[in-house]
Design a protein around this motif. Sequence first.
Motif, mmCIF file in Angstrom:
data_model
loop_
_atom_site.group_PDB
_atom_site.id
_atom_site.type_symbol
_atom_site.label_atom_id
_atom_site.label_comp_id
_atom_site.label_asym_id
_atom_site.label_seq_id
_atom_site.Cartn_x
_atom_site.Cartn_y
_atom_site.Cartn_z
ATOM 1 N N SER A 157 38.891 35.414 35.201
ATOM 2 C CA SER A 157 38.571 33.994 35.349
ATOM 3 C C SER A 157 38.822 33.486 36.760
ATOM 4 O O SER A 157 38.852 32.280 36.987
ATOM 5 N N LEU A 158 38.982 34.407 37.717
ATOM 6 C CA LEU A 158 39.165 33.984 39.115
ATOM 7 C C LEU A 158 37.939 33.215 39.597
ATOM 8 O O LEU A 158 36.811 33.575 39.276
ATOM 9 N N PRO A 159 38.133 32.174 40.388
ATOM 10 C CA PRO A 159 36.980 31.460 40.956
ATOM 11 C C PRO A 159 36.219 32.348 41.924
ATOM 12 O O PRO A 159 36.728 33.354 42.411
ATOM 13 N N GLU A 160 34.987 31.949 42.192
ATOM 14 C CA GLU A 160 34.082 32.811 42.953
ATOM 15 C C GLU A 160 34.606 33.167 44.335
ATOM 16 O O GLU A 160 34.352 34.261 44.827
ATOM 17 N N GLU A 161 35.379 32.297 44.964
ATOM 18 C CA GLU A 161 35.848 32.604 46.314
ATOM 19 C C GLU A 161 37.004 33.590 46.330
ATOM 20 O O GLU A 161 37.400 34.059 47.396
ATOM 21 N N LEU A 162 37.536 33.951 45.151
ATOM 22 C CA LEU A 162 38.670 34.866 45.099
ATOM 23 C C LEU A 162 38.359 36.175 44.383
ATOM 24 O O LEU A 162 38.998 37.189 44.664
ATOM 25 N N ALA A 163 37.430 36.183 43.441
ATOM 26 C CA ALA A 163 37.229 37.357 42.581
ATOM 27 C C ALA A 163 36.980 38.618 43.390
ATOM 28 O O ALA A 163 37.599 39.664 43.148
ATOM 29 N N ARG A 164 36.083 38.550 44.381
ATOM 30 C CA ARG A 164 35.732 39.749 45.145
ATOM 31 C C ARG A 164 36.880 40.217 46.034
ATOM 32 O O ARG A 164 36.913 41.363 46.462
#
Length: 541
Positions: A507-514
């Motif tokens: 559930s990490l936000p898009e700016e952190l997942a990668r």
Amino acid sequence: PLYLFDRCGYISAAECVYVCAPACRAPSAMPVTSQLLRALPRSKVLASSLLPCQQHQSQFGPVAHLPPSRSYQTSSVLHSYILTPPQVNSILKANEYSFKVPEFDGKNVSSVMGFESNQLPANAPIEDRRSAATCLQTRGMLLGVFDGHAGCACAQGLSERLFYYIAVSLLPHDTLCELEAAVEAGRALSPILQWHKHPNDYFSREAQRLYFNSLRTYWQELIDLTSPGDVPDTREALLNAFKRLDNDISLEAQVGDPNAFLHYWVLRVAFSGATACVAHIDGPDLFIANAGDARAVLGVQEEDGSFSAHTLSNDHNAQNESEVARIRSEHPPSERKTVIRQERLLGLLMPFRAFGDVKFKWSIELQKRVLESGPDQLHENEHTKFIPPNYHTPPYLTAEPEITYHKLRPQDRFLVIGSDGLWETLHRQEVIRIVGEYLTGVHQHQPLKVGGYRVTLGQMQGLLEERKARASSAFEDQNAATHLMRHAVGNNEFGTVDHERLSKMLSLPEELARMYRDDITIIITQFNPHVIGAQRQEGQS
């Protein structure tokens, strides 16, 4: 479904199901995943050097100093929405697929019992692709993982095309002549491959005629180069198919297309890149063709019931000394310090072998000519104008695969092919142990290790109880690849799946997942030891 050739290309009776979205768009069948797992562009390429997919065009830049994938932090950066177990399962199972080889007269006469696969995105859209197919004109099964970078276009193209090139390379001379005669006469062609695809593993309809014409040119050349009665060599077929497809990707981008969409598409394929790890299994004969840093590992069951890992591919990156030596030997001594910098090719690219990536293969003059004559979208994109530093003696990159042969034995129980997103999070022996225990239901409990952490007796008791509970719930997943993926994303420092950690990672936000993980693609193929044993005896008699 059986994918057939007609005069327009690869056409399926169920094409309307599979060609459900334009290439490089997140499939609509993945609403939960695509909303939760939007991410930064991949860190395999530095310095804004390649043409990305349209969704990535304003996002490229250095992605250095990322936290190691295996060191998931539990600081406030991961404070996010806690998913419920059903929500976690919905995400993990969204792309799972399984195939069981059919039986004849109640018996499975194939060395392959079946396979299970899955994908978990970190990029949006996911840049990994997977393919699986049965060869119908010859024998054997093909399975492959394609790990894209600088966009998804090249991996998408490989997932549609490479198996056709391999299948054609394996055809005897007479069958190739029959194919050509049928096309000349306008007759329907006998199917070459039976695809085993998840509905999200779509085909790009618009490019099929182009792809078919290139493939036809290839088999016409094979007809001229072979003679009646020639039996193709599997090793040579794999090698030629890889090299020829990469050459066609390059040539199609140079020639272009009158159709503006196709012209832009072939350039996107060529300027992005992808690694490939492919298995061809025919009876007891297992070939692995690998170009890049995806990996194939065999699960071998020992006499005591435990499982050991037997690696069948080598990573083509800076950790491979022979690969470093190969690249340095192909360029002048004056480039020794620049051809590999910061463990990347020309300081930019992590894999040392890949399809596409023409910015590491074409001359500067050719790059400029193609870009100047390209569509307007290219002129608006600064990334395509970037020339890698110290670019003196191209090509620096190849798609030539390293091919490994292994004769299957009864103790060889399964094969795991995975993109580097899997191997970055789990050691190969741990991968094999997890899959082996899942498939057999037998858990080999080793002494509990806490990796140097100071734990109280109460914490130790909790870990032991958690391990006991994990053993009793091992079958909550009906797919071995999903089970392995759950461990890859949710394992804590003690080697157990932590639901809270798993929930946070998904559930990490898009700016952190990668920043915390990569796209993960897994194919697990299970072998039939009884058939393999019988086939080995027949071969020895």
